[in-house]
Design a protein around this motif. Structure first.
Motif, mmCIF file in Angstrom:
data_model
loop_
_atom_site.group_PDB
_atom_site.id
_atom_site.type_symbol
_atom_site.label_atom_id
_atom_site.label_comp_id
_atom_site.label_asym_id
_atom_site.label_seq_id
_atom_site.Cartn_x
_atom_site.Cartn_y
_atom_site.Cartn_z
ATOM 1 N N ASP A 1 1.276 3.399 -6.215
ATOM 2 C CA ASP A 1 -0.006 3.960 -6.650
ATOM 3 C C ASP A 1 -0.229 3.779 -8.149
ATOM 4 O O ASP A 1 -1.353 3.499 -8.602
ATOM 5 C CB ASP A 1 -0.080 5.448 -6.294
ATOM 6 N N ALA B 1 -7.693 0.244 3.981
ATOM 7 C CA ALA B 1 -7.562 1.376 4.898
ATOM 8 C C ALA B 1 -6.961 2.597 4.217
ATOM 9 O O ALA B 1 -7.255 3.738 4.593
ATOM 10 C CB ALA B 1 -6.705 0.976 6.110
ATOM 11 N N ARG B 2 -6.136 2.376 3.207
ATOM 12 C CA ARG B 2 -5.558 3.474 2.422
ATOM 13 C C ARG B 2 -6.565 4.065 1.441
ATOM 14 O O ARG B 2 -6.269 5.032 0.742
ATOM 15 C CB ARG B 2 -4.360 2.968 1.627
ATOM 16 N N GLY B 3 -7.735 3.444 1.326
ATOM 17 C CA GLY B 3 -8.753 3.962 0.420
ATOM 18 C C GLY B 3 -8.556 3.550 -1.022
ATOM 19 O O GLY B 3 -9.030 4.234 -1.935
ATOM 20 N N ILE B 4 -7.914 2.400 -1.261
ATOM 21 C CA ILE B 4 -7.584 2.005 -2.624
ATOM 22 C C ILE B 4 -8.826 1.844 -3.485
ATOM 23 O O ILE B 4 -8.847 2.237 -4.660
ATOM 24 C CB ILE B 4 -6.742 0.707 -2.609
ATOM 25 N N ARG C 1 -4.685 -3.275 4.692
ATOM 26 C CA ARG C 1 -3.948 -2.011 4.577
ATOM 27 C C ARG C 1 -4.339 -1.270 3.298
ATOM 28 O O ARG C 1 -4.490 -0.042 3.306
ATOM 29 C CB ARG C 1 -2.440 -2.270 4.606
ATOM 30 N N LEU C 2 -4.506 -2.004 2.203
ATOM 31 C CA LEU C 2 -4.949 -1.353 0.967
ATOM 32 C C LEU C 2 -6.325 -0.721 1.142
ATOM 33 O O LEU C 2 -6.567 0.411 0.705
ATOM 34 C CB LEU C 2 -4.986 -2.365 -0.177
ATOM 35 N N ARG D 1 -10.533 5.213 -4.345
ATOM 36 C CA ARG D 1 -9.863 5.909 -5.452
ATOM 37 C C ARG D 1 -10.019 5.170 -6.774
ATOM 38 O O ARG D 1 -10.055 5.799 -7.839
ATOM 39 C CB ARG D 1 -8.363 6.082 -5.143
ATOM 40 N N ALA E 1 -10.920 4.594 9.734
ATOM 41 C CA ALA E 1 -10.128 5.035 8.587
ATOM 42 C C ALA E 1 -10.893 5.993 7.672
ATOM 43 O O ALA E 1 -10.372 6.390 6.624
ATOM 44 C CB ALA E 1 -9.671 3.811 7.780
ATOM 45 N N ASP F 1 0.807 -1.219 0.000
ATOM 46 C CA ASP F 1 0.000 0.000 0.000
ATOM 47 C C ASP F 1 0.837 1.265 0.000
ATOM 48 O O ASP F 1 0.289 2.380 0.016
ATOM 49 C CB ASP F 1 -0.936 0.002 1.209
ATOM 50 N N ASP F 2 2.165 1.152 -0.031
ATOM 51 C CA ASP F 2 3.019 2.333 -0.067
ATOM 52 C C ASP F 2 2.684 3.174 -1.300
ATOM 53 O O ASP F 2 2.419 2.628 -2.389
ATOM 54 C CB ASP F 2 4.484 1.908 -0.108
ATOM 55 N N PRO F 3 2.701 4.492 -1.179
ATOM 56 C CA PRO F 3 2.376 5.341 -2.335
ATOM 57 C C PRO F 3 3.234 5.096 -3.565
ATOM 58 O O PRO F 3 2.827 5.447 -4.679
ATOM 59 C CB PRO F 3 2.580 6.759 -1.781
#
Length: 330
Positions: free
Chosen positions: A151, A211-214, A208-209, A217, A246, A146-148
């Protein structure tokens, strides 16, 4: 007796001698110990064949098509330059195998995750030569999926309609030392991989993905999880609480039902099927055998298929959902 359906198996592994050699050359600390699982019994010989011997094994099992993907750990542990070169090389080999056996094989691409700037381009190149998705892992070195820096991968996957399979992987050395050590070499390895650890790793990567809002988006992004959802389907009452914290648009279980596809990975326990049918939709379930690590025989598959309510659902699981997800014609 049920009529035999067509089977498209979507998590079926392979490798090359060159990749195995490169992974073995890595120094201790970077070397992925789960590589030893590829060499048990006759596994390596089966992994290295994506030609006639594999087709014969498929015929024996009654499998119509394999969607092949590199066995763990793929190219993830390699240096960036080597990961780029070997990802491209293995993708070209897989593309040639599909060209030789167009009615029996499709492939998921391998991406050079150690070099984030090259990942989206290799996904696009692979899609252009006929690959139907990509397989990745939840962590590359110390960098989570999930690191930017990744993206662009998910943006490209959503735009291209390329599903991303998140395969389990061995936990980091720190976690292995804390939670999976002291029981004996092989017991430690088994506990940290196929019996428990790597399933948690895949589940955490997906959480995690989310929670990152993948999916907020990229609402068209499709993710695949093996082993009946890597425990996530069994814990939805708790994971749904993550959405409020989140600030997500929907519940975790809603993303699961709309964006995450679940495959069997050779686990043909009727209880797992029934829970999956209760936790998500039949349209999200896919067949796979996890070749060559699992070897269900035709009689076992026949018994398992009696757990479906009707032929329509049975056919969706066996091949229909895979055709729709991966764009495979009849």
């Amino acid at each position: 007796m049920l009529n035999k359906p067509s089977f498209i198996a979507i998590e079926e592994h392979w490798t090359t001698t060159e990749l195995t050699a490169a992974l073995k050359r890595l120094p201790e600390g970077r070397r992925d110990e789960s590589l030893a699982l590829n060499e048990m019994g006759d596994k390596l010989a089966k992994l290295e064949d994506i030609g006639d011997a594999r087709i014969a094994a498929m015929d024996e099992q009654g499998i119509d098509m394999h969607i092949i993907s590199l066995a763990p750990p793929a190219t993830g542990p390699l240096s960036p330059a080597e990961a780029v070169a070997l990802s491209r090389e293995t993708n070209d080999i897989a593309a040639e195998a599909v060209r030789r056996h167009p009615s029996r094989l499709r492939a998921m691409s391998t991406l050079p995750m150690a070099e984030p700037t090259a990942v989206a381009a290799e996904l696009e190149r692979s899609a252009g030569i006929g690959f139907v998705g990509a397989m990745v892992y939840g962590r590359t070195g110390e960098t989570p999926l999930d690191d930017p820096c990744y993206d662009d991968l998910f943006a490209a996957a959503a735009a291209l309609g390329q599903p991303i399979f998140i395969h389990p992987q061995i936990p980091s050395n720190t976690i292995r030392q804390a939670h999976y050590s002291g029981l004996g070499t092989m017991t430690d390895l088994a506990l940290s991989t196929f019996s428990w650890g790597w399933h948690l790793e895949a589940a955490i990567a997906v959480l995690r993905l989310i929670a990152r809002g993948i999916f907020d988006r990229h609402p068209d992004l499709k993710i695949i999880l093996g082993h009946w959802g890597e425990l996530l389907l069994f814990w939805q009452d708790r994971t749904d609480s993550l959405s409020r914290i989140a600030n997500l648009e929907r519940k975790v279980s809603d993303y699961t039902r709309s964006n995450i596809f679940i495959t069997s990975s050779g686990m043909f326990n009727p209880a797992l099927l029934q829970h999956a049918l209760a936790a998500t939709a039949i349209d999200q379930l896919l067949f796979s055998t996890d070749y060559p690590f699992q070897s269900p025989d035709p009689n076992q598959l026949q018994r398992f298929l009696t757990g479906f309510a009707n032929d329509e659902d049975r056919n969706k699981f066996c091949h229909g959902n895979a055709r729709r997800l991966f764009g495979i014609g009849n």
